[in-house]
Design an enzyme around this catalytic site. Structure first.
Site, PDB file in Angstrom:
ATOM      1  N   TYR A 103      86.721  -8.712  25.878  1.00  0.00           N
ATOM      2  CA  TYR A 103      87.082  -9.390  24.640  1.00  0.00           C
ATOM      3  C   TYR A 103      86.690 -10.857  24.592  1.00  0.00           C
ATOM      4  O   TYR A 103      85.885 -11.278  23.771  1.00  0.00           O
ATOM      5  CB  TYR A 103      88.597  -9.268  24.397  1.00  0.00           C
ATOM      6  CG  TYR A 103      89.047  -7.831  24.323  1.00  0.00           C
ATOM      7  CD1 TYR A 103      88.639  -7.018  23.280  1.00  0.00           C
ATOM      8  CD2 TYR A 103      89.839  -7.271  25.322  1.00  0.00           C
ATOM      9  CE1 TYR A 103      89.017  -5.680  23.228  1.00  0.00           C
ATOM     10  CE2 TYR A 103      90.219  -5.938  25.270  1.00  0.00           C
ATOM     11  CZ  TYR A 103      89.807  -5.148  24.221  1.00  0.00           C
ATOM     12  OH  TYR A 103      90.165  -3.834  24.161  1.00  0.00           O
ATOM     13  N   PRO A 116      90.241  -3.097  15.376  1.00  0.00           N
ATOM     14  CA  PRO A 116      90.405  -1.851  14.634  1.00  0.00           C
ATOM     15  C   PRO A 116      91.157  -2.073  13.318  1.00  0.00           C
ATOM     16  O   PRO A 116      91.849  -3.075  13.143  1.00  0.00           O
ATOM     17  CB  PRO A 116      91.243  -0.981  15.566  1.00  0.00           C
ATOM     18  CG  PRO A 116      91.209  -1.667  16.881  1.00  0.00           C
ATOM     19  CD  PRO A 116      91.063  -3.123  16.573  1.00  0.00           C
ATOM     20  N   HIS A 339      92.037  -7.301  19.007  1.00  0.00           N
ATOM     21  CA  HIS A 339      92.237  -6.328  20.074  1.00  0.00           C
ATOM     22  C   HIS A 339      92.600  -6.894  21.445  1.00  0.00           C
ATOM     23  O   HIS A 339      93.085  -6.178  22.311  1.00  0.00           O
ATOM     24  CB  HIS A 339      90.949  -5.518  20.214  1.00  0.00           C
ATOM     25  CG  HIS A 339      91.193  -4.128  20.671  1.00  0.00           C
ATOM     26  ND1 HIS A 339      92.077  -3.823  21.673  1.00  0.00           N
ATOM     27  CD2 HIS A 339      90.677  -2.956  20.268  1.00  0.00           C
ATOM     28  CE1 HIS A 339      92.078  -2.515  21.868  1.00  0.00           C
ATOM     29  NE2 HIS A 339      91.237  -1.972  21.022  1.00  0.00           N
ATOM     30  N   SER A 547      88.324   7.619  20.695  1.00  0.00           N
ATOM     31  CA  SER A 547      89.695   7.343  21.096  1.00  0.00           C
ATOM     32  C   SER A 547      90.676   8.168  20.281  1.00  0.00           C
ATOM     33  O   SER A 547      90.540   8.285  19.066  1.00  0.00           O
ATOM     34  CB  SER A 547      89.978   5.861  20.857  1.00  0.00           C
ATOM     35  OG  SER A 547      91.246   5.546  21.344  1.00  0.00           O
TER      36      SER A 547
END
Length: 618
Positions: A103, A116, A339, A547
């Site tokens: 990240y 997301p 995230h 996922s």
């Protein structure tokens, strides 16, 4: 909790997660540490994972490099020892490295690339009263969740009888990502002596500070919040304001420079700090252009990921904020989250809690105290900042055109069907994804499925490599009438279950290889050849990035692909249907989210037919 200088990845495991009411932090200390898997085990499994993906020639070359890496007293053993030493000295040998590499070091925009979106079921309001009423209840629901965080009464989650690490729940509220020139940071403001008591609300690109607690410390009631939101709505009717928030959607280096430029001004700095320190953000969105019912979910998923472009709601965001709830005037609602501090499961648990809360009727009597006007955050826009905003708008509009989002509501069956055939629903869906991809491309590809490491202290995620020799045998046989397909499907599912079990128990391949590579970067003058090998690059170029994020709420999470020529696929298996979100980039001629969704639907139907035929003959 410790402060938060805390690759995208978002799910629990296929086993059911159970909540038990007891104090979560008592458990934190007793959680085991993440193990370092045996070196030979990981290397053997890594080679096996390459088999369906590379040629014999490449395999021979990689085996030679691996023999060299594993020779007694060689570089592999040295790195393994260093990694084991690091594991002894730290709470979790992986978590800081993961935060950085997945990240904070990434320079891509967070919007679409790592953050997301979550699409909630469409609400039945079409006007500002409905929008404000819904937003008021939502805010009250999140504050109700926050009370469990503050009092440490959040139920501990268990998986297969083992308690899970609850740390991520303590990182999602009152936190924010802050851009840096080469690396970002995440700051959690809930740690100080006086934690913030406000949220930020943004409407028509204008930000407001809304205090959500009364002077006695009690949270505002739904009616009180409604009154305050109405004040905000009425004092932000102008639609010609500069969308300062769109700056946060830019490439991280570009945003980092614009950020330093923006906060040179004292007023701007105070406004930015107020957003960063807020508990969370609520975006009151303008209505989006109307689309047909079949396109509705695709449009809303895109709105949750990026806001729809600078003409619509992309400026009505602060993408660095960990949690942003989005409520549209047209009934579209959901959220997007940054995230770095957490995976999907804590986010959807929060969503489930809020949705449950909103179904209850309001019983609290509203105090008759007049509340102060929420403070509007001011920004002084210099010509240079205006230029930065224009650049960010252009960049966002390119990204919006670039992303293709398809939501597939598969209604033929849900997780009950594979369960009735004693098959893991998650492994079953993964095989359907393998089959869909194979039918579309006549080949298989590297596939990433995220798995939770929360059985371990400060655990984040591991990757399951879903493409196996067994999955390839099944997908090849599926359209060959001479093959015994059901047995091959069962075998592929069994192998996937084994890989899942190893991953959630800290015995995966991906993170161990990352650890060895990071150790090499720290300790050695040059990177071992195994990491420079073409096979390593091929096997980590995940064309399918997948996922499972299961929730009680009939929602779906969505995220962008991991690679330019790949797909991002998230799914929520409900009892009798499955929600999928499939994304791809329009600039890649080879990928097509609509086409893959169709192949996926056909694969799920054909696999059902296959199992039913077998049942009849037994």
């Amino acid at each position: 909790m410790k402060t938060g200088l805390v690759k995208p990845c978002r799910r629990l495991s296929p086993l059911p997660v159970v909540q038990i009411s007891e104090r979560p932090l008592v458990h934190q200390e007793s959680l085991p540490k993440l193990p370092v898997p045996p070196l030979k085990q990981t290397c053997a499994r890594y080679l096996a994972s390459l088999e369906p993906l590379i040629s014999e020639e490449e395999m021979t070359h990689t085996r030679e490099l691996m023999d060299d890496f594993l020779r007694p007293g060689g570089v592999g053993e040295r790195l393994q020892k260093s990694l084991e030493r690091r594991a002894r000295k730290t709470d979790n040998w992986l978590s800081d490295w993961w935060m950085q590499s997945a990240y904070l070091d990434s320079r891509m925009p967070v919007a679409m690339y790592t953050s997301p979106g979550v699409v909630l079921p469409k609400m039945h309001f079409q006007d500002r009263q409905g929008q404000i009423r819904f937003a008021s209840k939502l805010i009250a629901g999140v504050l109700d969740f926050k009370s469990m965080i503050d009092s440490e009464t959040l139920p501990v989650e268990y998986l297969g009888g083992k308690p899970l690490c609850m740390d991520q729940y303590y990182q999602v509220l009152t936190s924010c990502r802050i851009p840096g020139p080469k690396r970002d940071t995440v700051v959690n403001y809930a740690i100080g002596k006086t934690p913030p008591s406000h949220i930020t609300v943004v409407h028509n690109f204008q930000f407001f500070v809304l205090d959500v607690y009364n002077s006695d410390g009690s949270p505002l009631t739904v009616d009180q919040i409604y009154v305050q939101l109405e004040k905000i709505w009425n004092s932000s009717l102008q639609t010609n304001k500069e969308p300062v928030g769109i700056l946060t959607s830019n490439h991280r280096n570009t945003w980092g420079k614009a950020y330093n430029n923006l906060i040179k001004d004292k007023t701007n700095k105070e406004s930015v700090r107020a957003i960063q320190k807020s508990i969370f953000t609520v975006c009151l969105d303008a209505p989006m252009p109307r689309v047909s019912d079949e396109m509705y979910h695709n449009k809303v998923a895109a709105q949750m990921l990026h806001g729809g472009g600078s003409r619509w709601n992309s400026g009505n965001r602060w993408f660095d904020k960990t949690l942003q709830f989005i409520v549209g005037e047209d009934g579209s609602c959901g959220l997007t989250y940054e995230h770095a501090p957490a995976e999907g499961p804590p986010i959807v648990f929060l969503v489930d809690h809020v949705v449950d809360y909103m179904k209850r009727s309001e019983t609290v009597r509203t105090p008759m105290i007049p509340l102060p006007m929420p403070q509007k955050l001011r920004f002084n826009i210099t010509p240079e900042i205006k230029k930065d905003i224009e650049k960010a708008k252009q960049n966002m509009n390119i990204m919006v055109h670039e992303l293709d989002v398809r939501v597939l509501n598969f209604t033929n069956y849900g997780r009950k069907f594979p369960k009735s055939h004693k098959m893991s629903p998650d492994a079953f869906i993964q095989m359907a994804l393998q089959l869909a991809y194979y039918r579309m491309y006549q080949t298989c590809c590297p596939t990433y499925e995220s798995a939770s490491l929360r059985m371990f202290r400060l655990g984040r995620t591991e990757a399951i490599r879903s493409t196996t020799t067994e999955s390839l045998q099944f997908t090849k046989a599926m359209d060959d009438p001479s093959k015994h397909k059901a047995a091959l499907l069962e075998k592929a599912i069994k192998v996937h279950r084994e890989h899942t079990h190893m991953a959630i128990h800290g015995q995966g391949i991906e993170r161990h290889m990352l650890g060895l590579k990071m150790m090499a970067i720290e300790d050695l003058t040059s990177l071992p050849e195994i990491f420079m090998d073409t096979s390593f690059a091929v096997s980590t170029h995940f064309n399918l990035y997948t996922s499972q994020v299961g929730s009680k709420t009939d929602c779906v999470m969505c995220f962008g692909p991991m690679v330019p020529d790949g797909y991002g696929i998230c799914y929520n298996p409900m009892d009798d249907h499955i929600n999928f979100a499939v994304t791809a980039f329009n600039s890649c001629e080879e990928t097509n989210a609509t086409k893959l969704s169709q192949f996926l639907e056909d694969s799920l139907l054909d696999m059902k037919t296959l199992l039913e035929q077998v049942s009849k003959t037994q």
